[in-house]
Design an enzyme around this catalytic site. Sequence first.
Site, mmCIF file in Angstrom:
data_model
loop_
_atom_site.group_PDB
_atom_site.id
_atom_site.type_symbol
_atom_site.label_atom_id
_atom_site.label_comp_id
_atom_site.label_asym_id
_atom_site.label_seq_id
_atom_site.Cartn_x
_atom_site.Cartn_y
_atom_site.Cartn_z
ATOM 1 N N ASP A 9 0.030 -3.102 3.734
ATOM 2 C CA ASP A 9 -0.343 -1.864 3.071
ATOM 3 C C ASP A 9 -0.075 -0.668 4.001
ATOM 4 O OD1 ASP A 9 -1.736 -0.960 0.609
ATOM 5 O OD2 ASP A 9 -3.213 -0.163 2.017
ATOM 6 N N GLU A 20 4.787 -2.095 2.508
ATOM 7 C CA GLU A 20 4.628 -1.127 1.429
ATOM 8 C C GLU A 20 5.180 0.205 1.913
ATOM 9 O OE1 GLU A 20 1.388 1.297 -1.266
ATOM 10 O OE2 GLU A 20 0.996 0.829 0.804
ATOM 11 N N ASP A 80 -1.623 -0.382 -8.689
ATOM 12 C CA ASP A 80 -1.628 1.047 -8.361
ATOM 13 C C ASP A 80 -0.983 1.912 -9.444
ATOM 14 O OD1 ASP A 80 -2.902 1.074 -5.889
ATOM 15 O OD2 ASP A 80 -1.060 0.622 -4.788
#
Length: 574
Positions: free
Chosen positions: A328, A357, A424
Amino acid sequence: MIKEAIYHRPGNNYAYAYDEKTLHIRLRTKKGDADKVTLIYGDPYDWTEDGWQTSTAPMTLSGSDEWFDYYFIEIQPPHRRLRYGFEIANKDEVLTYTEKGFYEEAPFDDTAYYFCFPFLNAIDIFRAPSWVKDTVWYQIFPERFANGDISNDPLGTLPWASEEPKPNNFFGGDFQGVIDHIDHLVKLGVTGIYFTPIFKAKSNHKYDTIDYLEIDPQFGDKDTFKKLVKICHENGIKVMLDAVFNHSGFFFEPFQDVLKNEEHSRFKNWFHLNEFPIQTEPRPNYDTFAFEKSMPKLNTENPEVREYLLKVARYWIEEFNVDGWRLDVANEVDHSFWREFRTAVKSVKPDAYILGEIWHDSMNWLQGDQFDAVMNYPFTNAVLDFVATESIDAKVFAEKLTAVMQMYPENVNEVAFNLLGSHDTARVLTLCDDNKDKLKLLYLLMLTFKGTPCIYYGDEIGMSGGRDPGCRKCMEWDESKQDIELFEHIQTLLSLRKKHKVLANEGEMRFISAEGKVLLYERSSYDESILILLNAGGKVEKHLFTIPEDYELLFGQEHSHSLPPYGFGVYRKR
Ligand code: CA
């Protein structure tokens, strides 16, 4: 020719080692400017009394975006070294382009004019695990997939799907639920699960890590997780975990210690604390993710922090045999940490997959020393614009995706993590205004495209929902409420991808025709060719392309010269 548009540099996506023997070289020119591009090349040390020994080879036009054409050549230099330049010709002129600039006549008296690939060192090759390019992922948000064990439900857990998802409600999803429904995944045909975080945390999304070495009790215990990984492996499914190493959660013990003991805390160098006393309002006076006070940025330059996080990276592989890490906010962590992270991960599992990410140009992380792939949001945006919102036509779509593919080496493109949506984003069906024909086309595009695709849980049975929290609804397990036709559509695409390796990255990808709403592209290798034809619009579309007679229909409908709304056909050369 517009010389200013001509570009090459001897590295990154323009010149790279594809494997132990093969170099890929690309050149960019202004769109439509060149008729013929030739590589001039030789071994830098190969001199005779006639001078430097060079050869030439034609480059092929591999794609075009809005402004540029891209030329490509694959070459195997016998001594793994190369000096090279380009001859670029059209009807008006012939130019030689070298590292020192443009010449009307190619200079051969000194190799120093030429671009240099000094040596193809095997250790420097970008190598992603070989299984990834055949993998189809399934993203699970564990709190909302299935509740298989009510004994671990957190206090206040609601009956499954009894309410809309909210930022702070719980439905009790857990590992046992995934184990109970492994058949669903096997039937669909996916070969990898990407779990959003499973570590101890307060929220329902678990991105606010409290302890990176503990499983959140609401998901089960370590034995259950071990069992889950084992069952996945027995069913040919890899397991990837999600980790937040950029920042910790607010309740991470070292951060709590810092809040309590301020400058006397033994953890004060674990974070980026700019002054004491620590302040959280109005804006935190320590570094965080964005300006979020509950997400203090970890100081990954501190050897203690490194040691702790690298231990985490190894622990879940060594103890539980997981197959990959999704990282992340990966772009805000230092490169030096990621290099050590890669070494640590690969030392315990050489074919583990490392996925960052990152939402923007990621070449800096994809040189072979950090990540194996990044989440391909440029792909997501382009397919959604083309099919879901219809804000771009087929030509712009092809140009955008060509630009993305030209941004990276081929071996990077083969493992790019392609997604239509996630925890998301709004559900892709909702972005399609509940039009299931559009959703089918989106899956057709993603599952016949270069890269490793990921299906967000529930999309395959027609779940809808807006942005977070709407996209995090409880999985629908009542078969009478599942869209079986959609499930079968995706299932068929997965089986085609399994059967025909050109669809799963054993081949090239080429746009053949893109006009209005109609798109035609090819996936091919030396012995196989598959054509994909589709109409992304809601009207009947005429097209001029004829599918050659030696192609048979694999999936979709037979179409000659016109396509019904959202019609498609997948054809294979006999
Ligand atoms: Ca439970």
